[in-house]
Design a protein around this motif. Structure first.
Motif, short mmCIF file in Angstrom:
data_model
loop_
_atom_site.label_atom_id
_atom_site.label_comp_id
_atom_site.label_asym_id
_atom_site.label_seq_id
_atom_site.Cartn_x
_atom_site.Cartn_y
_atom_site.Cartn_z
N ALA A 24 0.85 -1.19 0.00
CA ALA A 24 0.00 0.00 0.00
C ALA A 24 0.88 1.24 0.00
CB ALA A 24 -0.93 -0.02 1.21
N SER A 25 1.69 1.37 -1.01
CA SER A 25 2.56 2.52 -1.12
C SER A 25 1.72 3.72 -1.52
CB SER A 25 3.66 2.23 -2.15
OG SER A 25 4.54 3.31 -2.23
N ARG A 112 11.14 19.23 -0.36
CA ARG A 112 9.83 19.89 -0.38
C ARG A 112 8.74 18.91 -0.78
NH1 ARG A 112 8.14 21.53 -5.65
NH2 ARG A 112 9.92 21.68 -7.06
N PHE A 113 9.11 17.86 -1.52
CA PHE A 113 8.13 16.84 -1.89
C PHE A 113 7.66 16.09 -0.65
CE2 PHE A 113 10.72 16.83 -5.99
CZ PHE A 113 9.89 17.76 -6.60
N PHE A 114 8.59 15.77 0.23
CA PHE A 114 8.24 15.12 1.49
C PHE A 114 7.30 16.03 2.29
CE2 PHE A 114 9.09 14.64 6.05
CZ PHE A 114 8.71 13.32 6.23
N LYS A 115 7.65 17.29 2.37
CA LYS A 115 6.83 18.25 3.13
C LYS A 115 5.44 18.40 2.50
CE LYS A 115 10.90 20.65 4.74
NZ LYS A 115 11.82 21.76 4.51
N ALA A 116 5.36 18.38 1.17
CA ALA A 116 4.07 18.48 0.49
C ALA A 116 3.19 17.27 0.75
CB ALA A 116 4.29 18.65 -1.02
N LEU A 117 3.79 16.11 0.96
CA LEU A 117 3.02 14.90 1.27
C LEU A 117 2.56 14.87 2.74
CD1 LEU A 117 5.18 12.32 -0.67
CD2 LEU A 117 2.82 12.96 -1.20
N HIS A 118 3.09 15.78 3.55
CA HIS A 118 2.77 15.84 4.98
C HIS A 118 2.35 17.25 5.36
CE1 HIS A 118 5.47 12.40 4.49
NE2 HIS A 118 4.82 11.86 5.50
N CYS A 132 9.47 7.44 10.39
CA CYS A 132 8.26 7.10 9.62
C CYS A 132 7.31 6.22 10.43
CB CYS A 132 8.64 6.38 8.32
SG CYS A 132 9.60 7.37 7.17
N LEU A 133 7.89 5.31 11.21
CA LEU A 133 7.06 4.38 11.99
C LEU A 133 6.21 5.07 13.04
CD1 LEU A 133 9.66 1.52 12.38
CD2 LEU A 133 7.54 1.42 11.08
N ASN A 134 6.55 6.29 13.42
CA ASN A 134 5.76 7.01 14.41
C ASN A 134 4.33 7.25 13.93
OD1 ASN A 134 7.98 7.13 16.09
ND2 ASN A 134 8.55 9.19 15.45
N CYS A 135 4.16 7.50 12.66
CA CYS A 135 2.83 7.75 12.09
C CYS A 135 2.36 6.68 11.12
CB CYS A 135 2.81 9.10 11.37
SG CYS A 135 3.21 10.49 12.43
N HIS A 136 3.31 5.98 10.53
CA HIS A 136 3.02 4.92 9.56
C HIS A 136 3.49 3.59 10.16
CE1 HIS A 136 2.37 7.94 6.37
NE2 HIS A 136 3.43 8.56 6.87
N PRO A 137 2.67 2.94 10.99
CA PRO A 137 3.14 1.75 11.71
C PRO A 137 3.52 0.58 10.82
CG PRO A 137 0.77 2.03 11.99
CD PRO A 137 1.28 3.26 11.29
N SER A 138 3.08 0.57 9.57
CA SER A 138 3.42 -0.52 8.65
C SER A 138 4.44 -0.10 7.60
CB SER A 138 2.15 -1.04 7.97
OG SER A 138 1.27 -1.56 8.93
N GLU A 141 6.80 -2.52 6.08
CA GLU A 141 6.24 -3.42 5.06
C GLU A 141 5.90 -2.63 3.79
OE1 GLU A 141 4.48 -3.77 8.30
OE2 GLU A 141 6.15 -5.09 8.80
N TYR A 142 6.41 -1.40 3.69
CA TYR A 142 6.18 -0.52 2.56
C TYR A 142 4.71 -0.12 2.43
CZ TYR A 142 7.84 1.65 -1.78
OH TYR A 142 8.20 2.55 -2.75
N ASN A 143 4.03 -0.04 3.58
CA ASN A 143 2.65 0.42 3.62
C ASN A 143 2.64 1.78 4.32
OD1 ASN A 143 0.00 1.04 4.25
ND2 ASN A 143 -0.53 -1.07 4.78
N PHE A 144 2.51 2.82 3.53
CA PHE A 144 2.48 4.18 4.06
C PHE A 144 1.06 4.73 4.12
CE2 PHE A 144 6.81 3.52 2.88
CZ PHE A 144 7.52 4.19 3.86
N ARG A 145 0.10 3.95 3.69
CA ARG A 145 -1.30 4.39 3.77
C ARG A 145 -1.89 4.15 5.16
NH1 ARG A 145 -3.19 6.34 -0.82
NH2 ARG A 145 -2.30 5.63 -2.77
N LYS A 146 -1.46 3.09 5.81
CA LYS A 146 -1.95 2.81 7.16
C LYS A 146 -1.32 3.82 8.11
CE LYS A 146 -2.35 -0.74 10.66
NZ LYS A 146 -2.02 -2.11 11.05
N LEU A 147 -2.16 4.50 8.88
CA LEU A 147 -1.70 5.53 9.80
C LEU A 147 -2.06 5.18 11.24
CD1 LEU A 147 -2.91 8.62 7.75
CD2 LEU A 147 -0.55 7.82 7.99
N THR A 148 -1.35 5.77 12.17
CA THR A 148 -1.70 5.61 13.58
C THR A 148 -3.05 6.27 13.83
OG1 THR A 148 -0.51 7.62 14.18
CG2 THR A 148 0.70 5.52 14.36
N SER A 149 -3.70 5.91 14.91
CA SER A 149 -5.03 6.44 15.22
C SER A 149 -5.03 7.96 15.32
CB SER A 149 -5.57 5.82 16.50
OG SER A 149 -4.70 6.11 17.58
#
Length: 155
Positions: A24-25, A112-118, A132-138, A141-149
């Motif tokens: 889920a990249s 700036r691309f990283f900043k634009a995505l956040h 990255c794991l602080n907000c993207h727990p997966s 596993e290359y899953n950046f769509r799953k976010l912390t609560s």
């Protein structure tokens, strides 16, 4: 094709076991880029979380693929054709940077691309791939769509 001599971490083995449909990249990867994505993950997630291509500009990815000095570590150089397949994947899913206006970033916090995505995230310094794991727990596993609560239902 010869196996990479880079040792693989358990996290990279888990990532490689995922099919392209399970990853889920940031962008869905068409079949013609799947091998490039797999090779990218195999080589990069062996040592750290593999970042999605849109996080850095195309020129940064190109330099990273060509340089055997990688953030203070000596790497085994990637050779063709795997390097070409990885480059095709990274180039397709990243954006070029107008170098007349800004310096080429080699750190996530300078992109700036990283900043634009956040856009709603205020980062404490320094930002690193480990964060990255602080907000993207997966993310491992290359899953950046799953976010912390904290971020799942945020506006």
């Amino acid at each position: 094709m010869a196996q990479s001599s880079i040792p693989r971490s358990p996290q990279s083995q888990d990532t490689l076991a995922l099919s392209s449909n399970q990853i889920a990249s940031v962008d869905r990867v068409p079949r013609r880029f799947e091998l490039g994505q797999q090779l990218y993950l195999e080589n990069c997630s062996a040592c750290h979380i593999a970042l999605p291509p849109p996080v850095l500009p195309s020129q940064t990815w190109r330099q990273l693929l060509q340089d055997t000095q990688h953030y203070g570590r000596q790497l085994q150089p990637l050779v063709d054709p795997p390097r070409i397949l990885i480059w095709n994947y990274l180039q397709t899913f990243s954006r070029p940077l107008d170098l007349k206006e800004e310096q080429l970033p080699f750190r996530v916090e300078r992109s700036r691309f990283f900043k634009a995505l956040h856009p709603r995230v205020e980062f404490s310094q320094p930002i690193s791939v480990k964060n990255c794991l602080n907000c993207h727990p997966s993310a491992s596993e290359y899953n950046f769509r799953k976010l912390t609560s904290e971020w799942t239902d945020s506006p």
